[in-house]
Write a protein that holds these residues in place. Sequence first.
Motif, short mmCIF file in Angstrom:
data_model
loop_
_atom_site.label_atom_id
_atom_site.label_comp_id
_atom_site.label_asym_id
_atom_site.label_seq_id
_atom_site.Cartn_x
_atom_site.Cartn_y
_atom_site.Cartn_z
N PRO A 19 0.81 -1.23 0.00
CA PRO A 19 0.00 0.00 0.00
C PRO A 19 0.84 1.27 0.00
CG PRO A 19 -0.93 -1.59 1.52
CD PRO A 19 0.40 -2.15 1.07
N TYR A 20 1.98 1.26 0.68
CA TYR A 20 2.84 2.44 0.69
C TYR A 20 3.50 2.64 -0.66
CZ TYR A 20 2.29 3.46 5.62
OH TYR A 20 1.77 3.83 6.82
N THR A 21 3.98 1.56 -1.24
CA THR A 21 4.60 1.66 -2.56
C THR A 21 3.58 2.18 -3.59
OG1 THR A 21 6.10 -0.15 -2.03
CG2 THR A 21 5.83 0.39 -4.35
N ARG A 22 2.36 1.66 -3.53
CA ARG A 22 1.32 2.12 -4.46
C ARG A 22 0.96 3.57 -4.22
NH1 ARG A 22 -0.97 -2.99 -3.25
NH2 ARG A 22 -2.54 -2.00 -1.91
N PHE A 23 1.01 4.00 -2.98
CA PHE A 23 0.73 5.40 -2.62
C PHE A 23 1.69 6.33 -3.36
CE2 PHE A 23 2.18 8.75 0.42
CZ PHE A 23 1.04 9.55 0.42
N TYR A 24 2.98 6.04 -3.32
CA TYR A 24 3.96 6.87 -4.01
C TYR A 24 3.77 6.80 -5.53
CZ TYR A 24 6.42 7.41 0.43
OH TYR A 24 6.74 7.71 1.73
N ALA A 25 3.53 5.59 -6.01
CA ALA A 25 3.36 5.43 -7.46
C ALA A 25 2.13 6.17 -7.97
CB ALA A 25 3.27 3.94 -7.80
N HIS A 45 0.99 8.85 -7.01
CA HIS A 45 1.29 10.29 -7.07
C HIS A 45 2.48 10.59 -7.98
CE1 HIS A 45 -1.69 11.83 -4.32
NE2 HIS A 45 -1.39 10.89 -3.44
N GLY A 46 2.78 9.65 -8.90
CA GLY A 46 3.71 9.96 -9.98
C GLY A 46 5.13 9.49 -9.80
N MET A 47 5.44 8.79 -8.71
CA MET A 47 6.82 8.34 -8.52
C MET A 47 7.06 7.07 -9.32
SD MET A 47 8.82 7.87 -4.88
CE MET A 47 8.54 9.59 -4.41
N PRO A 48 8.17 6.97 -10.05
CA PRO A 48 8.47 5.73 -10.79
C PRO A 48 8.55 4.54 -9.83
CG PRO A 48 9.97 7.51 -11.40
CD PRO A 48 9.21 7.99 -10.21
N PRO A 49 8.23 3.33 -10.32
CA PRO A 49 8.20 2.16 -9.43
C PRO A 49 9.48 1.95 -8.64
CG PRO A 49 7.24 1.63 -11.56
CD PRO A 49 7.80 3.01 -11.68
N GLU A 50 10.63 2.13 -9.28
CA GLU A 50 11.88 1.91 -8.56
C GLU A 50 12.09 2.98 -7.47
OE1 GLU A 50 12.80 4.28 -12.31
OE2 GLU A 50 11.55 2.57 -11.74
N ILE A 76 0.61 26.11 -15.20
CA ILE A 76 1.23 25.91 -16.50
C ILE A 76 0.73 24.61 -17.13
CG2 ILE A 76 3.43 25.53 -17.68
CD1 ILE A 76 4.72 27.26 -15.44
N GLU A 77 0.73 23.54 -16.32
CA GLU A 77 0.20 22.25 -16.76
C GLU A 77 -0.02 21.40 -15.51
OE1 GLU A 77 2.97 20.18 -19.17
OE2 GLU A 77 4.57 20.21 -17.69
N PRO A 78 -0.92 20.42 -15.57
CA PRO A 78 -1.15 19.56 -14.40
C PRO A 78 0.14 18.88 -13.96
CG PRO A 78 -2.91 19.27 -15.99
CD PRO A 78 -1.85 20.11 -16.67
N LYS A 79 0.30 18.80 -12.66
CA LYS A 79 1.51 18.22 -12.07
C LYS A 79 1.12 17.13 -11.07
CE LYS A 79 4.98 21.04 -13.46
NZ LYS A 79 4.27 21.81 -14.51
N SER A 80 1.94 16.08 -11.01
CA SER A 80 1.81 15.10 -9.94
C SER A 80 2.54 15.62 -8.70
CB SER A 80 2.41 13.76 -10.36
OG SER A 80 3.82 13.87 -10.46
N VAL A 81 2.29 15.01 -7.56
CA VAL A 81 3.04 15.39 -6.36
C VAL A 81 4.52 15.14 -6.58
CG1 VAL A 81 3.39 14.92 -3.91
CG2 VAL A 81 1.07 14.99 -4.84
#
Length: 334
Positions: A122-128, A130-135, A278-283
């Motif tokens: 769940p924590y890994t999916r939380f970051y992903a 919001h735009g964080m690459p899987p690694e 300017i454009e939509p941004k992820s966290v």
Amino acid sequence: MTDTPTPGETLEVAPGILWARLALPFRLNHVNVYFIADDDGWAIVDTGISNPETRAAWQALLDGPLAGERFTRLIVTHHHPDHIGNAGWLCEKLGIELQTSAGSYLSFMTLALAPAARESDPYTRFYARHGMPPEGAKLVSTLGHGYLRMISTPPASYRRLRQGMELRIGGRDFRVLTGDGHSLEQVMLYAPSDNLFLAADQVIERISPNVSVFASEPNADPLGDYLASLDQICATVPEDALVLSGHHRPFRGLHRRRTELAQHHVERCDVVADACAIEPKSVNDLVSVLFSVKLDAHETSFAFSEALAHVNYMVEQGRLNWIEEGDRLKLARA
């Protein structure tokens, strides 16, 4: 005040108040601990992280300037490991009671009983999400949270400190204040007779304390809580109080510092709003907008969580809107 205590040294910063520093293995490389004269001994405030180096530093204090002294209680301001990490070890070693807020104690117990929780899917999916690459998500949820493991086994019991209660320590009456934002129910102590304020990490001389959102409460608004806490503190504690914080040096000018901290967050929110216009941004996109320095995994976890705190605050204000793009979230200016 320009002097700071060297390793193994204490400095008297007010009558019956000693200040010591313990090293931290991070960019913020120290934490302050205090000793308050308490009848025939000393009350300890905060502990440093639990690692061999910090315990050796404690032993140097106990064998050096504090040799032969009695200790009466351990007061912990909040559950972050640099403040509570050695609580179990110190309480057992010195035979003293832990005193802290319910939020701090229960958060401490959660860290101790579920140390790998933040590495779960769940924590890994939380970051992903919001735009964080899987690694990157995997790295931040493992190495980035390694700091949270730097704790000793918690004491089996504690004495609860509550907002508004009076706490007598030696010849002083301290008013207990609690505040959220940096941590849940952080304890602060104000002695009106001495105009002395132990502010923990809620108000610090040179830096803004971290205000973070985590996967366990993804819609939280800790920045709103933090700014409200600053107002409540300044309604109780005068501008010219001597402020003893968890990091950096003692200072005076509490209300001025409150204004600086609030303005800092206003400026950060404006930067976020401009970027999302300017454009939509992820966290994750906003981390590099808000933090220009190179970050390691530990620092990235804090930077991401702080970026999300600003985002949630602005969503609550109606300044930003969430946009779903598949299984990812982005933000646009409202």
